[in-house]
Design a protein around this motif. Structure first.
Motif, short mmCIF file in Angstrom:
data_model
loop_
_atom_site.label_atom_id
_atom_site.label_comp_id
_atom_site.label_asym_id
_atom_site.label_seq_id
_atom_site.Cartn_x
_atom_site.Cartn_y
_atom_site.Cartn_z
N LEU A 25 0.98 9.39 0.32
CA LEU A 25 -0.46 9.16 0.20
C LEU A 25 -1.08 8.65 1.50
N THR A 26 -0.35 7.80 2.22
CA THR A 26 -0.87 7.30 3.50
C THR A 26 -0.98 8.43 4.51
N LYS A 27 0.02 9.27 4.55
CA LYS A 27 0.00 10.41 5.48
C LYS A 27 -1.11 11.40 5.13
N GLN A 28 -1.50 11.45 3.86
CA GLN A 28 -2.56 12.36 3.43
C GLN A 28 -3.96 11.79 3.65
N GLY A 29 -4.05 10.60 4.22
CA GLY A 29 -5.37 10.05 4.54
C GLY A 29 -5.74 8.79 3.80
N GLY A 30 -4.91 8.33 2.88
CA GLY A 30 -5.18 7.08 2.16
C GLY A 30 -4.76 5.91 3.01
N LYS A 31 -5.59 5.53 3.96
CA LYS A 31 -5.20 4.57 4.99
C LYS A 31 -5.43 3.11 4.60
N THR A 32 -6.31 2.86 3.63
CA THR A 32 -6.54 1.47 3.21
C THR A 32 -6.11 1.29 1.76
N ALA A 39 -10.12 -4.90 -7.15
CA ALA A 39 -9.67 -3.72 -6.41
C ALA A 39 -10.86 -2.84 -6.04
N GLN A 40 -11.80 -2.71 -6.97
CA GLN A 40 -12.99 -1.91 -6.73
C GLN A 40 -13.84 -2.52 -5.61
N GLN A 41 -14.00 -3.82 -5.64
CA GLN A 41 -14.80 -4.51 -4.64
C GLN A 41 -14.16 -4.47 -3.25
N SER A 42 -12.85 -4.27 -3.19
CA SER A 42 -12.18 -4.23 -1.89
C SER A 42 -12.59 -3.00 -1.07
N GLY A 43 -13.02 -1.94 -1.76
CA GLY A 43 -13.39 -0.71 -1.06
C GLY A 43 -12.19 0.08 -0.54
N ALA A 44 -10.99 -0.30 -0.95
CA ALA A 44 -9.79 0.41 -0.48
C ALA A 44 -9.79 1.85 -0.97
N GLN A 45 -9.26 2.74 -0.14
CA GLN A 45 -9.16 4.15 -0.53
C GLN A 45 -8.14 4.35 -1.64
N VAL A 46 -7.08 3.53 -1.63
CA VAL A 46 -6.00 3.66 -2.61
C VAL A 46 -5.77 2.32 -3.31
N VAL A 47 -5.70 2.38 -4.63
CA VAL A 47 -5.31 1.21 -5.41
C VAL A 47 -3.86 1.43 -5.85
#
Length: 402
Positions: free
Chosen positions: A160-167, A216-224
């Motif tokens: 997932l990180t390699k596919q663009g889920g960087k945060t 988790a929603q408030q963090s704005g992370a691309q991946v939970v």
């Protein structure tokens, strides 16, 4: 004189089978299945692992024809370490049990491992995940068979990180397993150029994840990242959909099972990535065994249930090979003997007790891609065992010679 020598020789030969049989205590090998029969992990382990154990025993007796009997006992540890350790002690001290097996829930596994070491009995760990089992808490009577948190992270978090889920932001079960899974996944995310924005820990087991998902929603992370398992993971996914999180943030089920996907349905889980040590529909061998299991359970097996069968069968083969249920003799044989069956090819048990085998990165199919019942995964990659699990040189287990 000749007659007396001949009679003595015949008498000695007649006694040999009795001597051989006597090397297995009471001529019975007894396997204990200690699992979660009705709680959080009962679907992925529980009754299915009891069935898998019975299948392994029946197949072993039919195929290998040993000169000893095999019996099974079972108990529900209720995901509580004290209940598990007390039951294991009772089995070992009073009931002549040779092996405590399955042991889903890391706290349970760690507790039973200590009792097994004290009593010089074997622990076959299939359902628990923490890498502590083969690192700082390792011992010479434990085999960690099916998967661990490092292998899960090296599959799902890496992909997932390699596919663009960087945060990333982690929703973590607050006990040893969850902590281990979060730590291993975070390490992989960072190694692949990603960033961890934070984490929140929930009680184990849990039911209401709303406040944790809000963070988790408030963090704005691309991946939970869901560093939990069983019904905790399923409830997290259901509630994330209800709160509208999933269209904006991607969920990563860091430990998901076929049984979870079946319960949630493809509409809810489609597109999710997961890492598994076994998939029933991977090849002819896996399908053949899984269909036999399905006839008994009316569902396809999880990797824990398939791993339970394989570990028990290979343990029994080792007992037969060394003609003894002596713990150290059996462990030595298992550690030097490759594992080749429907579950693993060229699997090997390392000095720290880690059974190294290939893992599989899977993507959950869309509903219209599934062609028949339980057709849930597309295998995206095979992760060689040497890449999936922690290299022996990096192990912190005292049994590993550096």
């Amino acid at each position: 004189m000749l007659k007396r020598k001949l009679a003595a020789a015949i008498s000695l030969m007649a006694a040999l089978p009795l001597v051989a049989q006597a090397q297995v205590s009471n001529n019975v090998v007894k396997i204990g299945v200690l699992t979660d029969m009705s709680g959080t992990y009962s679907d992925l382990a529980g009754p299915g692992t009891v069935t898998a154990t019975k299948m392994a025993i029946d197949d072993f007796m039919a195929n290998e024809k040993p000169n000893f009997k095999v019996e099974m006992v079972q108990a529900d540890h209720q995901n509580k370490a004290d209940i598990a350790s007390n039951k294991a002690r009772e089995w070992f001290e009073r009931d002549g049990v040779d092996v405590a097996s399955e042991l889903v829930t890391t706290s349970v596994a760690l507790a039973v491992m200590k009792v097994a070491k004290e009593k010089d009995k074997i622990a076959l760990v299939n359902g628990s995940a923490s890498t502590a089992i083969t690192n700082k808490d390792c011992n010479d009577v434990t085999i960690h068979y099916t998967y661990d948190t490092a292998a899960l992270a090296n599959g799902t978090a890496s992909a997932l990180t390699k596919q663009g889920g960087k945060t990333w932001y982690f929703l973590t079960a607050d006990y040893a397993f969850g902590h281990s899974l979060e730590a291993d996944a975070a390490k992989v995310v960072i190694a692949n150029g990603g960033k961890v924005l934070g984490s929140v820990r929930h009680p184990f087991p849990g039911s209401d994840f709303s406040s944790y998902l809000l963070k988790a929603q408030q963090s704005g992370a691309q991946v939970v990242g869901l560093a939990n398992a069983g019904s905790d993971t399923m409830n997290s996914i259901k509630q994330a959909a209800e709160f509208g999180i999933t269209p904006k943030q991607k969920l990563a089920g860091l430990l998901m099972f076929l049984t979870d996907v079946n319960s949630l349905g493809l509409k809810t889980t489609q597109g999710m990535y997961l890492t598994t040590g076994f998939y029933w529909d991977r090849n002819d061998e896996t399908r053949a065994w899984s269909r036999r299991y399905f006839e008994k359970m009316r569902k396809m097996p999880s990797m824990v249930q398939a791993g339970q069968y394989s570990s028990v069968y290979n343990y029994l083969k080792a007992v037969k090979a060394v003609n003894s249920d002596d713990t150290q003799k059996v462990m030595a044989y298992m550690k030097k003997t490759p594992i080749n069956d429907f579950f693993a090819k060229n699997g090997r048990i390392q000095a720290n007790g880690r059974m190294v085998h290939d893992m599989y990165l899977a993507e959950v199919k869309k509903p219209d891609e599934s062609k028949y019942p339980w057709d849930y995964y597309t295998i995206k990659a095979t992760i060689p065992g040497d890449q999936a699990f922690i290299p022996l040189k990096d192990s912190t287990c005292p049994l590993v010679k550096k």
